[in-house]
Design a protein around this motif. Structure first.
Motif, PDB file in Angstrom:
ATOM      1  N   PRO A 138      42.407  45.026  30.429  1.00 40.57           N
ATOM      2  CA  PRO A 138      43.341  44.132  29.753  1.00 40.57           C
ATOM      3  C   PRO A 138      42.023  42.452  29.438  1.00 40.57           C
ATOM      4  N   PRO A 139      42.527  41.187  28.997  1.00 37.31           N
ATOM      5  CA  PRO A 139      41.537  40.408  28.439  1.00 37.31           C
ATOM      6  C   PRO A 139      40.179  40.023  29.546  1.00 37.31           C
ATOM      7  N   LEU A 140      39.123  39.233  29.074  1.00 34.62           N
ATOM      8  CA  LEU A 140      38.516  39.453  30.768  1.00 34.62           C
ATOM      9  C   LEU A 140      38.752  38.074  31.527  1.00 34.62           C
ATOM     10  N   TRP A 141      38.580  38.098  32.418  1.00 36.25           N
ATOM     11  CA  TRP A 141      38.445  37.215  33.554  1.00 36.25           C
ATOM     12  C   TRP A 141      37.666  36.388  33.670  1.00 36.25           C
ATOM     13  N   VAL A 142      37.361  34.793  33.318  1.00 37.82           N
ATOM     14  CA  VAL A 142      36.218  33.876  33.793  1.00 37.82           C
ATOM     15  C   VAL A 142      36.237  32.839  34.744  1.00 37.82           C
ATOM     16  N   LEU A 143      35.011  33.096  35.364  1.00 31.87           N
ATOM     17  CA  LEU A 143      35.572  32.156  36.635  1.00 31.87           C
ATOM     18  C   LEU A 143      34.373  31.292  36.268  1.00 31.87           C
ATOM     19  N   PRO A 144      35.233  30.064  35.830  1.00 33.66           N
ATOM     20  CA  PRO A 144      33.953  28.642  35.248  1.00 33.66           C
ATOM     21  C   PRO A 144      32.857  28.753  36.618  1.00 33.66           C
ATOM     22  N   GLN A 145      33.003  27.765  37.021  1.00 35.00           N
ATOM     23  CA  GLN A 145      31.813  27.480  38.349  1.00 35.00           C
ATOM     24  C   GLN A 145      31.114  28.888  38.998  1.00 35.00           C
ATOM     25  N   THR A 146      31.312  29.798  38.438  1.00 34.77           N
ATOM     26  CA  THR A 146      30.320  31.275  39.106  1.00 34.77           C
ATOM     27  C   THR A 146      28.702  31.294  38.738  1.00 34.77           C
ATOM     28  N   GLY A 147      28.315  31.562  39.016  1.00 35.45           N
ATOM     29  CA  GLY A 147      26.676  32.014  38.355  1.00 35.45           C
ATOM     30  C   GLY A 147      26.581  34.008  38.546  1.00 35.45           C
ATOM     31  N   HIS A 148      25.640  34.256  38.293  1.00 35.59           N
ATOM     32  CA  HIS A 148      25.019  35.506  38.023  1.00 35.59           C
ATOM     33  C   HIS A 148      25.902  36.660  38.994  1.00 35.59           C
ATOM     34  N   PHE A 149      25.533  36.565  40.546  1.00 33.78           N
ATOM     35  CA  PHE A 149      26.286  36.901  42.145  1.00 33.78           C
ATOM     36  C   PHE A 149      27.785  36.746  42.635  1.00 33.78           C
ATOM     37  N   THR A 150      28.768  37.175  40.906  1.00 36.88           N
ATOM     38  CA  THR A 150      29.938  37.189  41.312  1.00 36.88           C
ATOM     39  C   THR A 150      30.366  37.502  42.752  1.00 36.88           C
ATOM     40  N   PRO A 151      30.104  38.544  43.342  1.00 37.56           N
ATOM     41  CA  PRO A 151      31.147  38.611  44.934  1.00 37.56           C
ATOM     42  C   PRO A 151      30.369  37.754  45.672  1.00 37.56           C
ATOM     43  N   GLU A 152      29.999  36.486  45.586  1.00 36.19           N
ATOM     44  CA  GLU A 152      29.438  36.237  46.764  1.00 36.19           C
ATOM     45  C   GLU A 152      30.159  34.797  46.394  1.00 36.19           C
ATOM     46  N   ARG A 153      30.463  34.040  45.771  1.00 33.19           N
ATOM     47  CA  ARG A 153      31.112  32.567  45.191  1.00 33.19           C
ATOM     48  C   ARG A 153      32.379  33.470  45.188  1.00 33.19           C
ATOM     49  N   ASP A 154      32.815  34.467  44.578  1.00 25.72           N
ATOM     50  CA  ASP A 154      33.864  34.932  44.959  1.00 25.72           C
ATOM     51  C   ASP A 154      34.759  35.709  45.121  1.00 25.72           C
ATOM     52  N   GLY A 155      34.407  36.496  46.199  1.00 21.54           N
ATOM     53  CA  GLY A 155      34.514  37.649  46.567  1.00 21.54           C
ATOM     54  C   GLY A 155      35.933  37.992  46.889  1.00 21.54           C
ATOM     55  N   ARG A 156      36.289  37.121  47.831  1.00 19.91           N
ATOM     56  CA  ARG A 156      37.925  37.076  48.409  1.00 19.91           C
ATOM     57  C   ARG A 156      38.608  37.214  47.495  1.00 19.91           C
ATOM     58  N   GLN A 157      38.341  35.823  46.617  1.00 20.07           N
ATOM     59  CA  GLN A 157      39.396  35.666  45.341  1.00 20.07           C
ATOM     60  C   GLN A 157      39.091  37.115  44.850  1.00 20.07           C
ATOM     61  N   ILE A 158      38.185  37.861  44.249  1.00 25.61           N
ATOM     62  CA  ILE A 158      38.375  39.051  43.479  1.00 25.61           C
ATOM     63  C   ILE A 158      38.374  40.052  44.211  1.00 25.61           C
ATOM     64  N   ALA A 159      38.774  40.128  44.881  1.00 22.31           N
ATOM     65  CA  ALA A 159      39.343  41.470  45.736  1.00 22.31           C
ATOM     66  C   ALA A 159      40.746  41.671  45.805  1.00 22.31           C
ATOM     67  N   GLU A 160      41.514  40.049  46.106  1.00 24.49           N
ATOM     68  CA  GLU A 160      42.985  40.016  46.472  1.00 24.49           C
ATOM     69  C   GLU A 160      43.694  39.871  44.721  1.00 24.49           C
ATOM     70  N   ARG A 161      42.909  39.949  44.068  1.00 26.72           N
ATOM     71  CA  ARG A 161      43.005  40.154  42.280  1.00 26.72           C
ATOM     72  C   ARG A 161      43.154  41.558  41.802  1.00 26.72           C
ATOM     73  N   ALA A 162      41.973  42.187  42.834  1.00 31.55           N
ATOM     74  CA  ALA A 162      41.409  43.444  41.720  1.00 31.55           C
ATOM     75  C   ALA A 162      42.625  44.594  43.136  1.00 31.55           C
ATOM     76  N   LEU A 163      43.155  44.024  43.839  1.00 35.85           N
ATOM     77  CA  LEU A 163      44.248  44.838  44.724  1.00 35.85           C
ATOM     78  C   LEU A 163      45.433  45.048  43.870  1.00 35.85           C
ATOM     79  N   ALA A 164      45.832  43.447  43.287  1.00 37.09           N
ATOM     80  CA  ALA A 164      46.879  43.405  42.668  1.00 37.09           C
ATOM     81  C   ALA A 164      47.142  44.367  41.168  1.00 37.09           C
ATOM     82  N   HIS A 165      45.958  44.451  40.888  1.00 36.82           N
ATOM     83  CA  HIS A 165      45.820  44.971  39.750  1.00 36.82           C
ATOM     84  C   HIS A 165      45.562  46.388  39.647  1.00 36.82           C
ATOM     85  N   PHE A 166      45.183  46.778  40.288  1.00 36.85           N
ATOM     86  CA  PHE A 166      44.840  48.072  40.915  1.00 36.85           C
ATOM     87  C   PHE A 166      45.618  49.433  41.353  1.00 36.85           C
TER      88      PHE A 166
END
Length: 468
Positions: free
Chosen positions: A438-466
């Protein structure tokens, strides 16, 4: 290698052998404080100290930078003569063959050492060069002065690096367990394995939360210079949903053993370790979670056993196939690692993630108490394939064919848009090679270490997706 602090000892009068050895022992403590094997030396002439030395092989990248050699160099420079007649050298450990040879060439009158060295000692431990009748100089040797104190320092130094009683290979280091006490947001029990064939006795650490029969198993792979601490925001969310989460520390990182030699770090070898861990744990319905360097390795895993995998969650990473130039930002990062191998990891994380606390930034440095533990952080950037015949490039091209043509699982790609090394351009190139993504999910304010800044949000969306 003498530091400015040593200058205070120059000219100091020594009362006797014990006094001189105590000053050598202080040099040994200074070596230990910066991660060097704790051996110290002083050279005395006319009852006064003229030079000091301590082990500095790691810092100087110099196999000859033993305490005795650094002291001999300093004494020769001070006297303006490589012949050190009339001098006595005090050292906290029995000299090796190299140092004994240098002492004989220097024409020292006397050598006094503390602890014997039954493995490499050349004053009676393994051999005795000082007693060799065919050599044309005689240096008097005395051992055993403050032997107990100096041996205890060495023993405690190596025991602290082993961390526990598990075997540790002589060509590796182990960060002490106490270093990881009370890290913020990292409460999980460690798991270890050392009998995988590829490990050859090295100890691999991994987190394993959740039941083996959980609906999904999330395999979280970190990159350089992070470790499993990177996934501390995802793990509780995924585990609370009833899933299993496995987060290994790659060899050289985290709580895993750290080889002393850069040549130990090869793309294919690290990959084999991960493949064997997956087999050992018999992971099924795996969601492969990769970020940074974890993706370079991890994206080549599913093609070996596709039926084990349910999904892919990839963040700020790439397949390095050797066909196209690596991103300019990544090349700049690699060049920085070469120019500044002791770069400040905590500062790097703080710059990329201004929202995290100083204690969390410091936790990323916990596995690396000194330069000797940081071989992997220096070796990993060079592992990224740049030529067609590089080991990683060959595997990555095969993986690309797999992702394009054979992948039947679900995928979710997220990118921290502020990343200058592996940002949106790199992730769009990867996205184009993932079948059915599916389309790339862009996190506009996040840098390289994605799970550090947005880990909880990523986990919640991943649970819904997978979990659909």
């Amino acid at each position: 290698m003498n530091l400015k602090a040593d200058n205070a000892l120059i000219g100091q009068v020594v009362a006797n052998d014990n006094h001189a050895m105590q000053l050598a022992l202080a040099e040994a403590h200074a070596a230990a404080a910066v991660g060097e094997v704790p051996v110290g030396a002083v050279i005395v002439r006319g009852g006064c100290i003229i030079a000091t030395g301590r082990n500095a092989s790691i810092a100087a990248h110099d196999p000859t930078a033993h305490a005795e050699v650094t002291a001999l160099r300093a004494a020769a420079a001070r006297l303006g003569n490589y012949r050190l007649e009339g001098c006595t050298l005090y050292v906290t450990l029995e000299p090796c063959a190299m140092c004994a040879g240098a002492m004989l060439h220097a024409r020292l009158d006397r050598v006094v050492y503390a602890a014997p060295d039954p493995k490499t000692g050349a004053a009676g431990g393994v051999t005795n060069l000082f007693a060799e009748p065919r050599l044309n100089h005689r240096t008097l040797v005395q051992g055993g002065v403050l032997a107990g104190e100096c041996a205890a320092l060495l023993r405690n130094f190596f025991q602290s690096r082993r961390g526990n009683s598990s075997p540790l290979r002589e060509d590796a280091l182990r960060t002490p367990d106490s270093t990881f006490d009370d890290l913020p947001g990292y409460p999980w029990s460690p798991h270890y394995v050392s009998d995988l064939p590829a490990l050859d006795g090295l100890r691999l650490h991994y987190l394993d939360e959740g039941a083996p029969d959980a609906p999904l198993s999330w395999l979280c792979l970190h990159g350089n210079p992070t470790w499993s601490y990177l996934y501390r925001h995802l793990i509780p969310v995924l585990a609370a949903a009833g899933h299993r989460v496995i987060a290994p520390d790659l060899i050289g990182f985290g709580k895993s053993d750290k080889p002393k030699k850069r040549r130990a770090h090869r793309f294919g070898w690290h990959r084999d370790v991960l493949l064997q861990l997956i087999e050992r744990l018999d992971l099924r319905r795996v969601v492969l979670v990769v970020q940074g360097g974890g993706g370079l390795l991890g994206l080549t895993l599913p093609m070996v056993a596709p039926t084990r995998y349910h999904g892919l969650l990839a963040m700020n990473t790439l397949l390095a196939t050797g066909e196209q130039p690596l991103p300019a930002g990544f090349l700049a990062w690699r060049e920085m690692c070469v120019r500044k191998p002791a770069f400040d990891i905590a500062r790097l994380l703080a710059r990329d993630n201004p929202q995290i606390s100083p204690a969390e930034c410091a936790a990323y440095t916990a596995p690396f108490p000194d330069a000797g533990h940081r071989v992997a952080t220096r070796a990993f950037p060079a592992m990224v394939a740049q030529r067609l015949d590089d080991e990683g490039a060959v595997l990555s091209r095969a993986a690309r064919r797999f992702w394009r043509e054979q992948w039947n699982g679900q995928s979710l790609l997220a990118v921290g848009a502020q990343d200058t090394a592996l940002g949106e351009k790199a992730m769009r190139a990867l996205h184009a090679n993932i079948r059915g993504c599916p389309p790339l999910w862009v996190l506009p304010q996040t840098g390289h270490f994605t799970p550090e800044r947005d880990g909880r949000q990523i986990a919640e969306r991943a649970l819904a997706h997978f979990c659909l």
